[in-house]
Enzyme design. Sequence first.
Site, mmCIF file in Angstrom:
data_model
loop_
_atom_site.group_PDB
_atom_site.id
_atom_site.type_symbol
_atom_site.label_atom_id
_atom_site.label_comp_id
_atom_site.label_asym_id
_atom_site.label_seq_id
_atom_site.Cartn_x
_atom_site.Cartn_y
_atom_site.Cartn_z
ATOM 1 N N HIS A 81 -1.326 -0.044 -9.760
ATOM 2 C CA HIS A 81 -1.904 -0.985 -8.786
ATOM 3 C C HIS A 81 -2.511 -2.210 -9.484
ATOM 4 O O HIS A 81 -3.728 -2.409 -9.490
ATOM 5 C CB HIS A 81 -2.961 -0.283 -7.915
ATOM 6 N N ARG A 135 0.859 -1.184 0.000
ATOM 7 C CA ARG A 135 0.000 0.000 0.000
ATOM 8 C C ARG A 135 0.892 1.229 0.000
ATOM 9 O O ARG A 135 1.964 1.236 0.628
ATOM 10 C CB ARG A 135 -0.897 0.027 1.250
ATOM 11 N N GLU A 163 -4.039 7.154 -4.498
ATOM 12 C CA GLU A 163 -4.276 6.591 -5.838
ATOM 13 C C GLU A 163 -5.628 7.060 -6.360
ATOM 14 O O GLU A 163 -6.577 7.147 -5.591
ATOM 15 C CB GLU A 163 -4.289 5.054 -5.752
ATOM 16 N N GLY A 167 -1.182 -5.465 -8.948
ATOM 17 C CA GLY A 167 -0.584 -6.650 -8.315
ATOM 18 C C GLY A 167 -1.394 -7.920 -8.488
ATOM 19 O O GLY A 167 -0.852 -8.989 -8.771
HETATM 20 C C1 DGY Z 1 -5.662 -6.385 -2.562
HETATM 21 O O1 DGY Z 1 -6.203 -7.470 -2.678
HETATM 22 O O2 DGY Z 1 -5.676 -5.750 -1.528
HETATM 23 C C2 DGY Z 1 -4.959 -5.860 -3.774
HETATM 24 O O3 DGY Z 1 -4.284 -4.662 -3.525
HETATM 25 C C3 DGY Z 1 -5.923 -5.686 -4.920
HETATM 26 O O4 DGY Z 1 -6.787 -4.652 -4.672
#
Ligand code: DGY
Length: 322
Positions: free
Chosen positions: A288, A241, A270, A290
């Site tokens: 973002h 984060r 963001e 991931g």
């Molecule tokens: C999460 O699962 O927290 C990832 O950052 C995708 O939003």
Amino acid sequence: MKPKILVSRKISDLAEEKLSKEFDATLNPKDEPIPESELIKIINDYDGMISTGFDKIGENFFNNLNGKLKIIAQVGVGYDNISVKSALEKKIKVTNTPNVLNEAVAELTILLILATSRRIGEAYNLVRTDNWKNQKPDLTKFMIGNSVTGKTLGIIGMGRIGRMAAKSAKAFGMKIIYYNRNKLSEDLEDGAKYYSDLNSMLPNCDFVSIHTPATAETKYILNKDTIGLLPKHAVVINTSRGSTIDDDALIDALENKKIYAAGLDVFNNEPNLDNRYLKLDNCFVLPHVGSATHETRLAMSMMAVDNIYCFFNEKPLISEVV
Ligand code: DGY
């Protein structure tokens, strides 16, 4: 009567189909974000909600509830957008989607490690802007980066995602050290060296990668002082984060070459990230993504639906936050 479930954003088709079979579901097929004020107005018609990290589910949201809403099933492992304290007070269940995204986030961590060390952002821009042909192909200078093999990766937060990132990094010949609240069992450590103190680990990192949740404890865990402990050749990677990094401190370190590079998938505020990042050749940035694979987003969507199903069928929840 079937329980009424609000789905705040578009989730995977199969998960929407499954939810709609069992429940009176209100989907969001156009994926239009529901503004906070609107969400607060409509939520009192629903027994359950499937949320995402984009929804602001703070104290305000909970203070306006009329008692109908019983569960919020977040599509995401992180839930820092939800006031868990308020949910507890109002006795509303919150669930998340751990585990199913470990591999996807670990893959992206490796991508950022490789992209930063091999200067992929610069190299890609050079070709895309048709400037390659204007370069001297100097054998010791042209797009020379750093090797990854044999380097040390320091992991901040050796939870499920941190451990998966460690496993993947080992395949690239990296040595793993980690900082965590608690030392892991030898089995989970899998050869990684533990530091009980972040400040002692940082000078030993060629790369440092953050894998902690966003909490008061981890806010600005990388700041002027801690970044100051990294070697000059170090690379900062963040897939967790944005709040874990003090932007002013990282940007200063990148601008003044106090560290080598940063690879960032997450940011404060963001999607309105600090624009100074965009001007830096030694910063590789992503929006973002991931967990953004078809397989992972489907698994996350399904897990949220399954949590809703379990709750209303009085079965144990798959992944309960509170
Ligand atoms: C999460 O699962 O927290 C990832 O950052 C995708 O939003």
